[in-house]
Design a protein around this motif. Structure first.
Motif, mmCIF file in Angstrom:
data_model
loop_
_atom_site.group_PDB
_atom_site.id
_atom_site.type_symbol
_atom_site.label_atom_id
_atom_site.label_comp_id
_atom_site.label_asym_id
_atom_site.label_seq_id
_atom_site.Cartn_x
_atom_site.Cartn_y
_atom_site.Cartn_z
ATOM 1 N N ASN A 22 0.812 -1.215 0.000
ATOM 2 C CA ASN A 22 0.000 0.000 0.000
ATOM 3 C C ASN A 22 0.846 1.266 0.000
ATOM 4 O O ASN A 22 0.441 2.283 -0.578
ATOM 5 N N ALA A 26 0.226 3.734 -3.166
ATOM 6 C CA ALA A 26 -0.084 5.153 -2.971
ATOM 7 C C ALA A 26 0.931 6.029 -3.705
ATOM 8 O O ALA A 26 0.562 7.010 -4.368
ATOM 9 N N THR A 36 -2.750 10.029 -3.749
ATOM 10 C CA THR A 36 -3.277 9.000 -2.851
ATOM 11 C C THR A 36 -2.343 8.873 -1.665
ATOM 12 O O THR A 36 -1.130 8.725 -1.846
ATOM 13 N N SER A 41 -4.989 4.436 0.518
ATOM 14 C CA SER A 41 -4.755 3.168 -0.169
ATOM 15 C C SER A 41 -5.261 2.000 0.673
ATOM 16 O O SER A 41 -5.926 1.094 0.153
ATOM 17 N N TYR A 45 -8.202 0.188 -1.212
ATOM 18 C CA TYR A 45 -7.687 -0.867 -2.076
ATOM 19 C C TYR A 45 -7.222 -2.128 -1.357
ATOM 20 O O TYR A 45 -6.986 -3.147 -2.010
#
Length: 214
Positions: A22, A26, A36, A41, A45
């Protein structure tokens, strides 16, 4: 509770990969003009198959990610895995106990087969997982939160869904397991209990899971 099959999510449950992936996701999205943060993130996600990242970015911005997005992202992630990746504390012990007790288990991950294998090889968890125990969102048409992947894993392992237990740390994964009609252990190491609504039981460590399963 005795189950006939334990299905593990992989990222964040067996390998401590979510902080790495992550962070890189990002950074890459930001680099491409989609600002992001790491926290965003994780929120948006974590637990997603790659197609969901593409779909969300297109939905929010009207712009498609580059065709080589997946390849570039995975190359960055795999390089970082080689340097940084560790198993989730206690994961090795849980797998050892399940194997010793003869309890069937497998992995059902949103990640690609290559990502699963790289993570397991780097952390040494590959000794517990022959190829027939590994299932990826690549194997089905829809990734989590659809139940398809968990149902596919159960079918391939020869166990009815209601006799399966899933260990998940993402809201999408919990939704998928609930939709599949399976018992769900929500792992709260990185995700708050409030975000794992629907899990039958919450655990905060693999040691806690070992006590429940074996």
């Amino acid at each position: 509770m005795r189950h006939d099959l334990i299905i593990f999510d992989n990222d964040g449950v067996l390998v401590d990969s979510e902080p790495i992936s992550n962070r890189l996701l990002a950074a890459y999205l930001t680099e491409l003009g989609h600002p992001t943060s790491y926290e965003e993130s994780i929120r948006d996600y974590m637990g997603s198959a790659m197609h969901r990242i593409h779909d969300l970015v297109l939905e929010r911005t009207g712009r498609r990610l580059p065709e080589d997005f997946d390849d570039v992202f995975h190359a960055r992630v795999f390089a970082a895995f080689e340097r940084e990746l560790k198993p989730v504390p206690g994961a090795d012990d849980v797998l050892e106990k399940l194997a010793a007790d003869g309890v069937p288990y497998c992995v059902a991950s949103s990640g690609s087969h290559e990502r699963i294998r790289v993570g397991h090889r780097t952390t040494g968890l590959d000794r517990w997982f022959a190829a027939e125990r590994l299932f990826s969102s690549q194997d089905v048409g829809r990734g989590k939160p659809a139940p398809d992947l968990f149902l596919y894993a159960a079918e391939r392992m020869g166990v009815a869904p209601e006799r399966c237990a899933v260990v998940e740390d993402s809201p999408l994964g919990v939704q998928a397991a609930v939709a599949a009609g399976m018992h769900v252990y929500g792992f709260t190491a990185m995700t708050s209990a409030e975000r794992l609504t629907g899990a039958n039981q919450l655990i905060s460590s693999m040691g806690e899971l070992a006590d429940l399963l074996v």
